[in-house]
Design a protein around this motif. Structure first.
Motif: not given
Length: 85
Positions: A9-10, A13-14, A16-17, A44-46, A51
């Motif tokens: 997940e981490a 998220q990185k 996606l950013i 849970e990623v945005t 979200p």
């Protein structure tokens, strides 16, 4: 279309950013409402602070994909046959 593959997940998220930052440099924007996450366990990623929807599978380049990859190898043969005709 774009598909991101991450180990956790981490990392996702990185990614996606970073994708969001690069897109902004080139004047593009992702539409979070059109994005989906396929994972073996809930994450849970945005994207742009929104979200992302969880889905059991998605279609990428005409192939059904799940958390562990390709779901239907027969679809590869269909796509090859279609391209050759």
């Amino acid at each position: 279309d774009i598909a991101l593959v991450a180990k956790d997940e981490a990392s996702l998220q990185k990614m996606l950013i970073k994708a969001q930052e690069v897109a902004e440099v080139y004047g593009f924007a992702f539409a979070p409402a059109k994005c989906e996450v396929v994972a073996e366990t809930p994450v849970e990623v945005t994207l742009n602070g929104v979200p992302l929807k969880q889905s059991p599978q998605f279609k990428y380049l005409g192939l059904q994909m799940g958390p562990r990859g390709l779901l239907d190898e027969a679809s590869i043969k269909r796509n090859i046959d279609k391209a050759m005709s």
